[in-house]
Design an enzyme around this catalytic site. Structure first.
Site, PDB file in Angstrom:
ATOM      1  CG  ASP A 103      -1.654   7.466   0.716  1.00 57.62           C
ATOM      2  OD1 ASP A 103      -1.022   8.646   0.614  1.00 57.62           O
ATOM      3  OD2 ASP A 103      -2.393   7.278  -0.074  1.00 57.62           O
TER       4      ASP A 103
ATOM      5  CG  ASP B  50      -1.784   1.424   1.683  1.00 52.57           C
ATOM      6  OD1 ASP B  50      -2.244   1.727   0.428  1.00 52.57           O
ATOM      7  OD2 ASP B  50      -1.473   1.921   2.586  1.00 52.57           O
TER       8      ASP B  50
END
Length: 257
Positions: free
Chosen positions: A11, A9
């Protein structure tokens, strides 16, 4: 288990709140590549949002738009656009409630209203350029994801469409609008199938609510120390936070670096 591929991922995982990549994360990904393990970005973001980050990390494969658009080494290997009739129904309903929409295509994105404060505020947190303005963009382009701008108490206004689309809140003023059943896990599975790899050969790192499915899917699901508390039950291992060597320590736990 011999892991072959790692999904990250962005953020709160690869980057911190300032959208900076910690030095130890850059080092960890470089070690991973040197050891012959494939790093892949898995994000809710569109491909045009992640180019500088991908270049900085030396990553050219990504699962974008929450699994609806997948690229491996520059080649599109999976697409799942939203149904036009469903988009039309959402456009009508959002217009009725005066809620702004943003349409995300494979190469660009546009809002249906100009300078809407909810759009400006939410998109600014991503530290990317604001969308252009084109209320008709969805009619002539494949749309893989949308932003619906409303507050949490207004989500119930869209219940009638939940059999045709999926909503995931990513900001107090904004939700991701996805095809039904779409998730990072679906995009990851499409890429694994394309590469002839099993889920047991994959690792996934995440911190948010849209990471649940991919942490469950992967042979080893790793949650960051700064993760949303509702993600933790889906993880096989919890590493430290993004700013405390979380990626490096997680890969060490998996014996990959």
């Amino acid at each position: 288990m011999d892991y072959r591929i790692v999904f990250f991922d962005i953020d709160g995982t690869l980057v911190n709140e300032e959208k900076e990549i910690p030095a130890d994360t850059l080092e960890a990904v470089a070690h991973l590549k040197k050891n012959g393990i494939e790093p892949v970005i898995a994000t809710g973001r569109a491909p045009y949002f992640i180019k500088p980050l991908a270049e900085a990390l030396g990553i050219d494969s990504y699962v974008c738009l929450n699994g609806a658009f997948v690229v491996y080494k520059g080649k599109v290997v999976h697409k799942q656009p939203l149904d036009k009739e469903t988009i039309a129904a959402l456009v009508e309903l959002a217009g009725k409630h005066k809620h702004s929409l943003v349409f995300e295509g494979g190469e660009s994105y546009f809002a249906d209203t100009e300078n809407h404060p909810f759009v400006t505020e939410s998109v600014n947190t991503l530290k990317v350029d604001q969308p252009g303005w084109d209320p008709e963009f969805w009619k002539n382009n494949e749309i893989y994801q949308m932003f619906l701008h409303c507050e949490s108490h207004e989500e119930a206004l869209y219940e009638e469409l939940l059999t045709k689309l999926r909503l995931i809140r990513w900001h107090p003023l904004a939700l991701d609008v996805l095809p039904p059943g779409s998730s990072k896990a679906m995009g990851i599975q499409a890429l694994l199938d394309n590469l002839g790899l099993s889920r047991e050969e994959a690792i996934a790192f995440g911190d948010g609510l849209n990471d649940k499915e991919m942490l469950e899917l992967a042979g080893l699901g790793i949650a960051m120390g700064n993760s949303h508390e509702e993600l933790l039950p889906y993880a096989d291992y919890v590493t430290s936070s993004v700013d405390d060597g979380g990626i490096y320590k997680g890969l060490q736990h998996a014996s990959l670096i």
